[in-house]
Design a protein around this motif. Structure first.
Motif, PDB file in Angstrom:
ATOM      1  N   ILE A 144      12.930  -2.265  14.691  1.00  0.00           N
ATOM      2  CA  ILE A 144      12.660  -1.169  13.758  1.00  0.00           C
ATOM      3  C   ILE A 144      12.189   0.056  14.530  1.00  0.00           C
ATOM      4  CG2 ILE A 144      11.335  -0.488  11.701  1.00  0.00           C
ATOM      5  CD1 ILE A 144      10.825  -3.464  11.182  1.00  0.00           C
ATOM      6  N   THR A 145      12.630   1.235  14.131  1.00  0.00           N
ATOM      7  CA  THR A 145      12.181   2.479  14.750  1.00  0.00           C
ATOM      8  C   THR A 145      10.828   2.895  14.174  1.00  0.00           C
ATOM      9  OG1 THR A 145      13.116   3.986  13.106  1.00  0.00           O
ATOM     10  CG2 THR A 145      14.588   3.221  14.875  1.00  0.00           C
ATOM     11  N   VAL A 221       4.467 -12.840   9.940  1.00  0.00           N
ATOM     12  CA  VAL A 221       5.081 -11.730  10.666  1.00  0.00           C
ATOM     13  C   VAL A 221       4.264 -11.365  11.899  1.00  0.00           C
ATOM     14  CG1 VAL A 221       5.881  -9.337  10.516  1.00  0.00           C
ATOM     15  CG2 VAL A 221       5.953 -10.810   8.485  1.00  0.00           C
ATOM     16  N   THR A 222       4.940 -11.268  13.035  1.00  0.00           N
ATOM     17  CA  THR A 222       4.323 -10.758  14.262  1.00  0.00           C
ATOM     18  C   THR A 222       5.117  -9.542  14.714  1.00  0.00           C
ATOM     19  OG1 THR A 222       3.666 -12.992  14.917  1.00  0.00           O
ATOM     20  CG2 THR A 222       3.622 -11.289  16.621  1.00  0.00           C
ATOM     21  N   ILE A 223       4.420  -8.432  14.923  1.00  0.00           N
ATOM     22  CA  ILE A 223       5.097  -7.187  15.324  1.00  0.00           C
ATOM     23  C   ILE A 223       4.593  -6.757  16.699  1.00  0.00           C
ATOM     24  CG2 ILE A 223       5.473  -4.749  14.810  1.00  0.00           C
ATOM     25  CD1 ILE A 223       5.403  -5.363  11.917  1.00  0.00           C
ATOM     26  N   HIS A 224       5.556  -6.588  17.609  1.00  0.00           N
ATOM     27  CA  HIS A 224       5.249  -6.161  18.975  1.00  0.00           C
ATOM     28  C   HIS A 224       5.706  -4.713  19.159  1.00  0.00           C
ATOM     29  CE1 HIS A 224       4.593 -10.396  20.245  1.00  0.00           C
ATOM     30  NE2 HIS A 224       5.587 -10.651  19.419  1.00  0.00           N
ATOM     31  N   GLY A 231       4.363   6.702  26.876  1.00  0.00           N
ATOM     32  CA  GLY A 231       3.284   6.097  26.115  1.00  0.00           C
ATOM     33  C   GLY A 231       3.488   6.059  24.625  1.00  0.00           C
ATOM     34  N   LYS A 232       4.589   6.622  24.145  1.00  0.00           N
ATOM     35  CA  LYS A 232       4.892   6.577  22.718  1.00  0.00           C
ATOM     36  C   LYS A 232       5.603   5.268  22.376  1.00  0.00           C
ATOM     37  CE  LYS A 232       5.336  11.584  21.945  1.00  0.00           C
ATOM     38  NZ  LYS A 232       6.240  12.655  21.457  1.00  0.00           N
ATOM     39  N   ILE A 233       5.486   4.875  21.108  1.00  0.00           N
ATOM     40  CA  ILE A 233       6.177   3.670  20.665  1.00  0.00           C
ATOM     41  C   ILE A 233       7.644   3.999  20.415  1.00  0.00           C
ATOM     42  CG2 ILE A 233       6.350   1.932  18.844  1.00  0.00           C
ATOM     43  CD1 ILE A 233       3.352   2.148  18.451  1.00  0.00           C
ATOM     44  N   ALA A 234       8.539   3.292  21.098  1.00  0.00           N
ATOM     45  CA  ALA A 234       9.972   3.528  20.946  1.00  0.00           C
ATOM     46  C   ALA A 234      10.560   2.695  19.815  1.00  0.00           C
ATOM     47  CB  ALA A 234      10.700   3.214  22.255  1.00  0.00           C
ATOM     48  N   ARG A 235      10.135   1.445  19.718  1.00  0.00           N
ATOM     49  CA  ARG A 235      10.641   0.514  18.716  1.00  0.00           C
ATOM     50  C   ARG A 235       9.535  -0.484  18.367  1.00  0.00           C
ATOM     51  NH1 ARG A 235      14.261   3.696  18.790  1.00  0.00           N
ATOM     52  NH2 ARG A 235      16.512   3.317  19.020  1.00  0.00           N
ATOM     53  N   PHE A 236       9.725  -1.137  17.229  1.00  0.00           N
ATOM     54  CA  PHE A 236       8.907  -2.284  16.874  1.00  0.00           C
ATOM     55  C   PHE A 236       9.808  -3.513  16.876  1.00  0.00           C
ATOM     56  CE2 PHE A 236       6.873   1.279  14.597  1.00  0.00           C
ATOM     57  CZ  PHE A 236       5.568   1.168  15.071  1.00  0.00           C
TER      58      PHE A 236
END
Length: 259
Positions: A144-145, A221-224, A231-236
């Motif tokens: 997920i974005t 549910v486990t989300i990484h 340092g930004k989140i690219a994807r989940f």
């Protein structure tokens, strides 16, 4: 001194044969614009039925029979890429072209193109290998974005939730999970993305999901978070395990003990 280099290089492909068709198909019109701030806008080919010329026409690109038609500044072309190995063609262009027009010879582009196709083949192979691995995992997996858009799902997820891939990719996660257009991010429903972003680490929770047939599933549910270099989140990466049977058994036992 003022930099007169255009913000975007407009490119004309010289030669509308098979090579041109391959370049257009593999890059799409916007590829070079995304990669090197350039875009393909025209094809030079006297035979309008040639594969590259035909495809260029279908895509709304300018197709001309003589490269000198693009010498006019109004054509707004800054770079010629030669897809024809004829050395006489390169000589004629270099002899007649205006100063503002740059030229990439056939041999120079061919070297770049072979390297690009080789890299593309490796990336495709890696993507296929990764998809095979994902599909071999029985847990439900989504990618997920940060905008909550689903970009990939494994076969276990599709099978469990009753969707095909085309129905899932490009949709928002809440559209698939809750059949709603209202995001649950930011509300008090316990969206695990909140926890991941707030703590900048993996989060685990139990959520309910509704499949297309209206059946409610209990999902662990486990989300990484997957990080970019800045340092930004690219994807989940969301890994879920259906615990519906266990949850229903626990509820049944709890009701039995309460009697």
């Amino acid at each position: 001194m003022v930099d007169e280099t255009p913000a975007v290089f407009n490119i004309a492909l010289i030669g509308g044969g098979d090579n041109c068709g391959e370049v257009l198909k593999m890059t799409t019109v916007d590829f070079l614009q995304d990669q090197v701030n350039s875009r393909i806008v025209a094809v030079v080919e006297p035979d309008g039925t040639a594969p590259g010329a035909t495809l260029a026409t279908q895509w709304g690109l300018k197709v001309v029979s003589d490269f000198q038609q693009l010498y006019d500044p109004a054509a707004d072309v800054q770079l010629f890429i030669l897809l024809d190995p004829d050395p006489d063609l390169l000589h004629r262009i270099l002899k007649t072209k205006p100063d503002f027009l740059r030229v990439l010879s056939y041999h120079a582009f061919d070297l770049f193109w072979k390297a690009f196709k080789s890299r593309e083949k490796v990336l495709q192979q890696r993507s296929e290998e990764m998809q095979t691995i994902l599909n071999g995992i029985q847990d439900l997996i989504l990618v997920i974005t940060p905008e909550q858009e689903i970009v990939d799902a494994n076969e276990a997820f599709l099978r469990q939730m009753g969707y095909n891939k085309e129905e899932v990719v490009g949709k928002k996660c809440f559209e698939i999970y809750h059949q709603t257009h209202q995001s649950c991010y930011g509300d008090k429903s316990g969206c695990p993305l909140n926890t991941v972003i707030r703590n900048r680490e993996t989060a685990k929770t139990i959520r309910t999901r509704t499949d297309p047939f209206g059946k409610t599933h209990y999902i662990e549910v486990t989300i990484h978070p997957l990080w970019e270099k800045n340092g930004k989140i690219a994807r989940f990466l969301e890994i879920s395990h259906d615990i519906t049977e266990r949850k229903l058994a626990e509820e049944k036992l709890s009701r039995s003990e309460a009697k």
